[in-house]
Scaffold this motif. Structure first.
Motif, short mmCIF file in Angstrom:
data_model
loop_
_atom_site.label_atom_id
_atom_site.label_comp_id
_atom_site.label_asym_id
_atom_site.label_seq_id
_atom_site.Cartn_x
_atom_site.Cartn_y
_atom_site.Cartn_z
N HIS A 125 37.55 32.01 44.25
CA HIS A 125 38.06 30.21 44.57
C HIS A 125 38.36 30.20 46.14
O HIS A 125 38.13 29.42 47.50
CB HIS A 125 38.85 29.82 43.75
CG HIS A 125 39.11 28.57 44.58
ND1 HIS A 125 38.16 27.03 44.97
CD2 HIS A 125 40.90 27.92 44.80
CE1 HIS A 125 39.38 26.13 45.13
NE2 HIS A 125 40.61 26.66 45.57
N SER A 126 40.03 31.01 46.41
CA SER A 126 40.51 31.13 48.30
C SER A 126 39.71 32.32 49.25
O SER A 126 39.65 31.63 50.33
CB SER A 126 41.95 31.26 47.51
OG SER A 126 43.07 31.05 46.78
N ILE A 127 38.76 32.78 48.53
CA ILE A 127 38.08 33.83 49.48
C ILE A 127 37.20 33.48 49.74
O ILE A 127 36.16 33.21 50.47
CB ILE A 127 38.66 35.22 48.82
CG1 ILE A 127 39.87 35.41 49.47
CG2 ILE A 127 37.43 35.94 49.79
CD1 ILE A 127 40.43 37.36 48.69
N LEU A 128 36.03 33.00 48.41
CA LEU A 128 34.87 32.56 49.16
C LEU A 128 34.34 31.35 48.73
O LEU A 128 33.52 30.79 49.59
CB LEU A 128 33.81 33.51 47.34
CG LEU A 128 33.71 34.74 47.35
CD1 LEU A 128 32.79 35.40 45.92
CD2 LEU A 128 33.21 35.36 48.71
N GLY A 129 35.44 30.54 48.70
CA GLY A 129 35.50 29.01 48.69
C GLY A 129 34.14 28.16 47.59
O GLY A 129 34.79 27.58 48.18
N LEU A 130 34.88 29.19 46.37
CA LEU A 130 33.53 27.92 45.42
C LEU A 130 34.99 27.21 44.71
O LEU A 130 35.89 27.45 44.61
CB LEU A 130 33.13 28.76 43.76
CG LEU A 130 32.12 29.85 44.44
CD1 LEU A 130 32.24 30.74 43.66
CD2 LEU A 130 30.86 28.87 45.40
N PRO A 131 34.04 26.00 44.81
CA PRO A 131 35.11 25.06 43.91
C PRO A 131 35.53 24.62 42.70
O PRO A 131 34.54 25.06 42.06
CB PRO A 131 34.25 23.19 44.29
CG PRO A 131 32.97 23.70 44.57
CD PRO A 131 32.95 25.45 45.51
N ILE A 132 36.48 24.52 42.68
CA ILE A 132 36.87 24.37 40.95
C ILE A 132 36.38 23.17 40.53
O ILE A 132 36.94 22.27 40.27
CB ILE A 132 38.11 24.70 40.70
CG1 ILE A 132 38.56 25.96 41.52
CG2 ILE A 132 39.17 24.39 39.14
CD1 ILE A 132 40.62 26.52 41.63
#
Length: 131
Positions: free
Chosen positions: A23-30
């Protein structure tokens, strides 16, 4: 029979470390976070796209040499490499250019699963500096 991919499940040792990576590094939304049968589960991914399901539990964790990797399409290999290395994520392998239309590299997630970041080019000419 018509199929469409819904999700890929990764059983992880430390949900918070894995959540930070995806989430924080790759940016996938939760998409959602919940508990099922006593296990913490997080579904990550954009609307209308297959999800990454992270499950923390006491079950046997998938063996790392099983051949499973997770792949993502990215806009720029150079920008991704710069971002990941600035976050302390080393490049495990690559960049690799197996043909004029594809370049990719691998990093490892907190559990050691390979994550492939790929850039496809319709023209066969990459815009990144490392092409």
């Amino acid at each position: 029979m018509k199929l469409s991919l819904n999700w890929i499940t990764l059983r992880v040792r430390d949900l918070e470390k894995s959540l930070h990576f995806y989430h924080s590094i790759l940016g996938l939304p939760i998409e959602r976070r919940f508990v099922s049968n006593g296990k913490q589960i997080v579904m990550l991914g954009s609307a209308g796209q297959p999800k990454i399901e992270l499950i923390q539990g006491n079950d046997q964790i998938l063996k790392l040499d099983c051949g499973v990797s997770v792949g993502f399409e990215i806009e720029s290999l150079d920008a991704a490499i710069e971002h990941l290395t600035s976050q302390g994520i080393p490049i495990e392998r690559g960049p690799i250019t197996p043909n004029p239309h594809l370049r990719f590299f691998y990093v490892l997630d907190p559990d050691g699963f390979e994550v492939q970041l790929a850039k496809h080019s319709q023209s066969g000419a990459f815009q990144d500096n490392n092409a």
